[in-house]
Write a protein that holds these residues in place. Structure first.
Motif, PDB file in Angstrom:
ATOM      1  N   PRO A 117       0.826  -1.195   0.000  1.00  0.00           N
ATOM      2  CA  PRO A 117       0.000   0.000   0.000  1.00  0.00           C
ATOM      3  C   PRO A 117       0.871   1.260   0.000  1.00  0.00           C
ATOM      4  O   PRO A 117       1.892   1.311   0.662  1.00  0.00           O
ATOM      5  CB  PRO A 117      -0.804  -0.095   1.298  1.00  0.00           C
ATOM      6  N   ALA A 118       0.396   2.239  -0.757  1.00  0.00           N
ATOM      7  CA  ALA A 118       1.108   3.503  -0.900  1.00  0.00           C
ATOM      8  C   ALA A 118       0.108   4.575  -1.326  1.00  0.00           C
ATOM      9  O   ALA A 118      -0.974   4.260  -1.841  1.00  0.00           O
ATOM     10  CB  ALA A 118       2.221   3.380  -1.938  1.00  0.00           C
ATOM     11  N   PRO A 119       0.462   5.843  -1.126  1.00  0.00           N
ATOM     12  CA  PRO A 119      -0.439   6.903  -1.559  1.00  0.00           C
ATOM     13  C   PRO A 119      -0.692   6.838  -3.070  1.00  0.00           C
ATOM     14  O   PRO A 119       0.230   6.606  -3.857  1.00  0.00           O
ATOM     15  CB  PRO A 119       0.306   8.185  -1.190  1.00  0.00           C
ATOM     16  N   LYS A 120      -1.935   7.037  -3.460  1.00  0.00           N
ATOM     17  CA  LYS A 120      -2.328   7.005  -4.873  1.00  0.00           C
ATOM     18  C   LYS A 120      -1.470   7.969  -5.686  1.00  0.00           C
ATOM     19  O   LYS A 120      -1.033   7.637  -6.789  1.00  0.00           O
ATOM     20  CB  LYS A 120      -3.805   7.358  -5.016  1.00  0.00           C
ATOM     21  N   ARG A 121      -1.215   9.145  -5.140  1.00  0.00           N
ATOM     22  CA  ARG A 121      -0.419  10.151  -5.849  1.00  0.00           C
ATOM     23  C   ARG A 121       0.962   9.604  -6.224  1.00  0.00           C
ATOM     24  O   ARG A 121       1.451   9.814  -7.334  1.00  0.00           O
ATOM     25  CB  ARG A 121      -0.281  11.387  -4.971  1.00  0.00           C
ATOM     26  N   THR A 122       1.583   8.887  -5.320  1.00  0.00           N
ATOM     27  CA  THR A 122       2.914   8.321  -5.576  1.00  0.00           C
ATOM     28  C   THR A 122       2.823   7.141  -6.534  1.00  0.00           C
ATOM     29  O   THR A 122       3.649   7.002  -7.447  1.00  0.00           O
ATOM     30  CB  THR A 122       3.581   7.898  -4.253  1.00  0.00           C
TER      31      THR A 122
END
Length: 194
Positions: free
Chosen positions: A178-183
């Motif tokens: 999981p990671a920020p959508k922006r990244t």
């Protein structure tokens, strides 16, 4: 059709999670002879599920704590290779392997990938969002993997055991997050939905 694929993916993920918990419980009490060859005391990169589909993953653990500062939605992204022409069920199973692998890395306190804040944001912020995308081939998958690592995104590549549709060792799915959508969009923003 998309709802069916989503349902199969969710059921596969939950089945994998439950199977993993059951196997861990069995490991604590006693190991059946059949499972002895699949389990080890260390965190091995090869797993086995009910239908004898052994999978391996590229075992790279990436420290993603800097991504906790990036605001917004958190998700997992699963990039499915299109040149392999996997059936929908096979692709769903491979995505489930990737999802479980990513989750195990990011929730393991002994792993450099450990990031409980990101897990919390993913689990409670927007319902453990996952998106599946198309990646054309192995070369593009490798480039995306390298870019993800450079940005500190938790990543894995699943390799098939070769017992059914795909040649042994074939990279099938790139899992990110999981990671920020922006990244994540910096890595996969140009890919089409699967």
């Amino acid at each position: 059709m998309n709802n069916t694929l989503v349902t199969v993916g969710i059921v596969s993920f939950l089945s994998g999670a439950l199977l993993s918990q059951w196997l861990l419980a069995q490991k604590v009490h006693s190991r059946p002879r059949k499972l002895e060859r699949y389990l080890s005391s260390d965190d091995e990169a090869e797993t086995e599920d009910d239908d004898e589909q052994g999978e391996e993953e590229d075992d790279v653990e990436i420290e993603s704590l800097a991504l906790n500062e990036v605001p917004g939605e958190v998700r997992m992204t699963l990039c499915v290779r299109q040149d392999l022409k996997m059936g929908k069920g096979k692709a769903a199973a491979q995505c489930s392997h990737a999802t479980l692998s990513l989750y195990k890395k990011i929730t393991n306190p002994n792993s450099p990938a450990y990031n409980p804040e990101m897990v919390r944001r993913w689990e409670y912020g927007n319902g453990q969002a996952k998106i599946t995308l198309q990646v054309p081939n192995q070369e593009e998958m490798d480039l995306l993997f390298a870019k993800a690592m450079s940005l500190g995104i938790n990543a894995c590549i699943i390799h098939d055991a070769g017992r059914t549709q795909i040649a042994a060792g074939s990279a099938t799915v790139l899992g990110l997050g999981p990671a920020p959508k922006r990244t994540l969009d910096e890595v996969t923003g140009k890919l089409k939905l699967y």
